[in-house]
Scaffold this active site. Structure first.
Site, PDB file in Angstrom:
ATOM      1  N   GLY A  10      -3.901   0.957   8.416  1.00 20.99           N
ATOM      2  CA  GLY A  10      -4.275   0.612   7.039  1.00 20.99           C
ATOM      3  C   GLY A  10      -5.714   0.137   6.956  1.00 20.99           C
ATOM      4  O   GLY A  10      -6.007  -0.883   6.335  1.00 20.99           O
ATOM      5  N   ALA A  11      -6.624   0.899   7.569  1.00 22.55           N
ATOM      6  CA  ALA A  11      -8.028   0.461   7.638  1.00 22.55           C
ATOM      7  C   ALA A  11      -8.920   1.220   6.657  1.00 22.55           C
ATOM      8  O   ALA A  11     -10.133   1.207   6.789  1.00 22.55           O
ATOM      9  CB  ALA A  11      -8.543   0.599   9.069  1.00 22.55           C
ATOM     10  N   GLY A  14      -9.585  -2.825   2.003  1.00 24.94           N
ATOM     11  CA  GLY A  14      -9.080  -4.195   2.102  1.00 24.94           C
ATOM     12  C   GLY A  14      -9.340  -4.874   3.441  1.00 24.94           C
ATOM     13  O   GLY A  14     -10.394  -4.700   4.072  1.00 24.94           O
ATOM     14  N   GLY A  16      -7.914  -4.457   6.390  1.00 18.45           N
ATOM     15  CA  GLY A  16      -7.967  -3.564   7.557  1.00 18.45           C
ATOM     16  C   GLY A  16      -9.345  -2.953   7.719  1.00 18.45           C
ATOM     17  O   GLY A  16      -9.875  -2.848   8.839  1.00 18.45           O
ATOM     18  N   SER A 139       2.314 -12.832   6.138  1.00 13.75           N
ATOM     19  CA  SER A 139       1.891 -13.522   4.911  1.00 13.75           C
ATOM     20  C   SER A 139       2.736 -14.769   4.711  1.00 13.75           C
ATOM     21  O   SER A 139       3.922 -14.790   5.052  1.00 13.75           O
ATOM     22  CB  SER A 139       2.075 -12.594   3.705  1.00 13.75           C
ATOM     23  OG  SER A 139       1.959 -13.318   2.508  1.00 13.75           O
ATOM     24  N   TYR A 165       8.846  -7.666  -0.770  1.00 16.83           N
ATOM     25  CA  TYR A 165       7.631  -7.992  -0.005  1.00 16.83           C
ATOM     26  C   TYR A 165       7.887  -9.217   0.880  1.00 16.83           C
ATOM     27  O   TYR A 165       7.548  -9.220   2.074  1.00 16.83           O
ATOM     28  CB  TYR A 165       6.475  -8.255  -0.973  1.00 16.83           C
ATOM     29  CG  TYR A 165       5.147  -8.492  -0.286  1.00 16.83           C
ATOM     30  CD1 TYR A 165       4.432  -7.448   0.288  1.00 16.83           C
ATOM     31  CD2 TYR A 165       4.598  -9.777  -0.217  1.00 16.83           C
ATOM     32  CE1 TYR A 165       3.210  -7.668   0.926  1.00 16.83           C
ATOM     33  CE2 TYR A 165       3.376 -10.005   0.415  1.00 16.83           C
ATOM     34  CZ  TYR A 165       2.690  -8.947   0.979  1.00 16.83           C
ATOM     35  OH  TYR A 165       1.482  -9.170   1.615  1.00 16.83           O
TER      36      TYR A 165
HETATM   37  N1  LIG Z   1      -4.276  -9.205  -0.096  1.00 19.15           N
HETATM   38  C1  LIG Z   1      -3.625 -10.348   0.141  1.00 19.15           C
HETATM   39  O1  LIG Z   1      -3.776 -11.353  -0.586  1.00 19.15           O
HETATM   40  C2  LIG Z   1      -2.686 -10.438   1.297  1.00 19.15           C
HETATM   41  C3  LIG Z   1      -2.057 -11.681   1.525  1.00 19.15           C
HETATM   42  C4  LIG Z   1      -1.200 -11.795   2.622  1.00 19.15           C
HETATM   43  C5  LIG Z   1      -0.975 -10.699   3.441  1.00 19.15           C
HETATM   44  N2  LIG Z   1      -1.590  -9.507   3.179  1.00 19.15           N
HETATM   45  C6  LIG Z   1      -1.315  -8.389   4.098  1.00 19.15           C
HETATM   46  O2  LIG Z   1      -2.537  -7.830   4.530  1.00 19.15           O
HETATM   47  C7  LIG Z   1      -2.319  -6.476   4.940  1.00 19.15           C
HETATM   48  C8  LIG Z   1      -3.415  -5.594   4.365  1.00 19.15           C
HETATM   49  O3  LIG Z   1      -3.283  -5.584   2.953  1.00 19.15           O
HETATM   50  P1  LIG Z   1      -4.527  -5.519   1.942  1.00 19.15           P
HETATM   51  O4  LIG Z   1      -4.371  -6.683   1.041  1.00 19.15           O
HETATM   52  O5  LIG Z   1      -5.786  -5.305   2.658  1.00 19.15           O
HETATM   53  O6  LIG Z   1      -4.104  -4.235   1.076  1.00 19.15           O
HETATM   54  P2  LIG Z   1      -4.794  -2.813   0.815  1.00 19.15           P
HETATM   55  O7  LIG Z   1      -6.241  -2.993   0.503  1.00 19.15           O
HETATM   56  O8  LIG Z   1      -3.938  -2.145  -0.174  1.00 19.15           O
HETATM   57  O9  LIG Z   1      -4.690  -2.090   2.221  1.00 19.15           O
HETATM   58  C9  LIG Z   1      -3.460  -1.625   2.690  1.00 19.15           C
HETATM   59  C10 LIG Z   1      -3.675  -0.502   3.663  1.00 19.15           C
HETATM   60  O10 LIG Z   1      -2.394   0.014   4.074  1.00 19.15           O
HETATM   61  C11 LIG Z   1      -2.390   1.433   3.885  1.00 19.15           C
HETATM   62  N3  LIG Z   1      -1.051   1.959   3.625  1.00 19.15           N
HETATM   63  C12 LIG Z   1      -0.233   1.657   2.602  1.00 19.15           C
HETATM   64  N4  LIG Z   1       0.890   2.407   2.672  1.00 19.15           N
HETATM   65  C13 LIG Z   1       0.785   3.187   3.769  1.00 19.15           C
HETATM   66  C14 LIG Z   1       1.611   4.173   4.360  1.00 19.15           C
HETATM   67  N5  LIG Z   1       2.781   4.543   3.837  1.00 19.15           N
HETATM   68  N6  LIG Z   1       1.179   4.784   5.465  1.00 19.15           N
HETATM   69  C15 LIG Z   1      -0.011   4.471   6.001  1.00 19.15           C
HETATM   70  N7  LIG Z   1      -0.847   3.534   5.487  1.00 19.15           N
HETATM   71  C16 LIG Z   1      -0.458   2.909   4.374  1.00 19.15           C
HETATM   72  C17 LIG Z   1      -3.307   1.634   2.701  1.00 19.15           C
HETATM   73  O11 LIG Z   1      -3.671   2.997   2.613  1.00 19.15           O
HETATM   74  P3  LIG Z   1      -4.183   3.619   1.208  1.00 19.15           P
HETATM   75  O12 LIG Z   1      -5.621   3.208   1.153  1.00 19.15           O
HETATM   76  O13 LIG Z   1      -3.988   5.067   1.363  1.00 19.15           O
HETATM   77  O14 LIG Z   1      -3.354   3.003   0.123  1.00 19.15           O
HETATM   78  C18 LIG Z   1      -4.441   0.688   3.058  1.00 19.15           C
HETATM   79  O15 LIG Z   1      -5.267   1.252   4.025  1.00 19.15           O
HETATM   80  C19 LIG Z   1      -0.911  -6.117   4.464  1.00 19.15           C
HETATM   81  O16 LIG Z   1      -0.023  -6.172   5.555  1.00 19.15           O
HETATM   82  C20 LIG Z   1      -0.583  -7.220   3.472  1.00 19.15           C
HETATM   83  O17 LIG Z   1       0.791  -7.453   3.370  1.00 19.15           O
HETATM   84  C21 LIG Z   1      -2.436  -9.351   2.130  1.00 19.15           C
END
Ligand SMILES: NC(=O)c1ccc[n+]([C@@H]2O[C@H](COP(=O)([O-])OP(=O)(O)OC[C@H]3O[C@@H](n4cnc5c(N)ncnc54)[C@H](OP(=O)(O)O)[C@@H]3O)[C@@H](O)[C@H]2O)c1
Length: 287
Positions: A10-11, A14, A16, A139, A165
């Site tokens: 997921g890089a 965001g 990643g 999280s 979630y």
């Molecule tokens: N943001 C927050 O406040 C927060 C808080 C606590 C924990 N987290 C955790 O942090 C991690 C990263 O999240 P983020 O906030 O950076 O979100 P994000 O920007 O939406 O990034 C998520 C990544 O996962 C990929 N992804 C989603 N579904 C997928 C699938 N079926 N197969 C392969 N890749 C997939 C996305 O690809 P696409 O670009 O194609 O969608 C994107 O690269 C997650 O585990 C999330 O639960 C986030």
């Protein structure tokens, strides 16, 4: 010791993306994972612009599909005899219940089963690294439920984006703790679960109902939120800091271990999740 290699799921955006960019800047060879090849290549190009000469290769898989995870893992095994760090980072937040081809609720599949299966499949190259590490981006949302819904993991008739979630993120922490209990020896990679904080990313804006997208947009404007680079800092610390190798099996926030919520310490829940996950991904033994 040679150049270190890291795979970040997921890089494409965001947290990643910022993890990948930072580690590329530090000279790591980066395997940048995405589900869409074009998007992944565009992310790799953005990193190359930021850090000229960085070594980045994209790997593609839809992590909601077990067969695709296995195919990508085979590709990594063929090309990467030593993997220093696996960052299980990809995650989703879904307004609506969706099922994978195997009939598994998609949030649970992407946010937990993919972490579990990929960690298992890449154990050999991780063991070939002197300080192999698995980082699972979890999280604090795991506090929103009291335990796993083992009778109804798909949340049929009981679905809510927050609940599904929270369940997937509780699974991340239970997995980390149970992995550490079962880790056969220190020859196996260390593991860490990470709370990145409240981070301004697009996670809640993809394919959700307008009401949920609005809620996520408002949330992003609220004070106290981290930038994606700030949100990546604990993952980067755990990937790079030599001293954390001996602190495997802990929950980390702001680059320090902290207590997770009480439900995550339930050893029966962790054991059942482990056994259920083995069955769901079709493997007999994790180690
Ligand atoms: N943001 C927050 O406040 C927060 C808080 C606590 C924990 N987290 C955790 O942090 C991690 C990263 O999240 P983020 O906030 O950076 O979100 P994000 O920007 O939406 O990034 C998520 C990544 O996962 C990929 N992804 C989603 N579904 C997928 C699938 N079926 N197969 C392969 N890749 C997939 C996305 O690809 P696409 O670009 O194609 O969608 C994107 O690269 C997650 O585990 C999330 O639960 C986030």
């Amino acid at each position: 010791m040679g150049q270190k290699t890291v795979l970040i799921t997921g890089a494409t955006g965001g947290i990643g993306f910022e993890t990948a960019a930072d580690l590329a800047g530090r000279g790591y060879s980066v395997l940048l994972h995405g589900r869409n090849a074009e998007k992944a290549e565009a992310a790799a190009d953005r990193i190359r612009e930021r850090h000229a000469g960085s070594e980045i290769r994209t790997v593609i898989a839809d992590l909601s599909q077990l067969a695709d995870i296995r195919r990508m893992a085979d590709e990594v095994l063929d090309t990467t005899p030593r993997l220093d760090v696996l960052v299980n980072n990809a995650g989703i937040w879904n307004s609506h219940q969706e099922l994978t081809e195997e009939g598994v609720e998609k949030t649970f599949a992407v946010n937990h089963l993919a972490y579990f299966l990929l960690s298992h499949l890449l154990l050999d190259p991780l063991r070939a690294a002197p300080q192999g590490r698995i980082i699972c981006v979890a999280s604090d949302s795991h506090k929103q439920i009291k335990g796993m819904f083992f009778d109804n993991l798909n949340l049929d008739g009981n679905y809510h984006g927050l609940r599904s979630y929270a369940q997937s993120k509780l699974a991340n922490v239970l997995f980390c703790y149970e992995y550490e209990r079962r880790r056969p020896s220190e020859d196996y990679p260390a593991i860490y679960a990470v709370q990145p904080g409240l981070v301004q990313t697009d996670i809640g804006l993809k394919g959700n109902t307008w009401l949920h997208r609005l809620a996520w947009r408002v949330r992003r404007q609220m004070s106290g939120h981290k930038t994606p680079a700030e949100g990546a800092s604990t993952s980067i610390y755990l990937a790079t800091e030599p001293a954390v190798q001996e602190h495997s099996g802990l929950y980390w926030d702001n680059s320090k271990p902290k207590d997770s919520y009480s439900s995550s310490y339930d050893k029966d829940e962790a054991r059942i999740l482990w056994e259920t996950s083995l069955e769901m991904v079709g493997i007999k033994q994790f180690f």
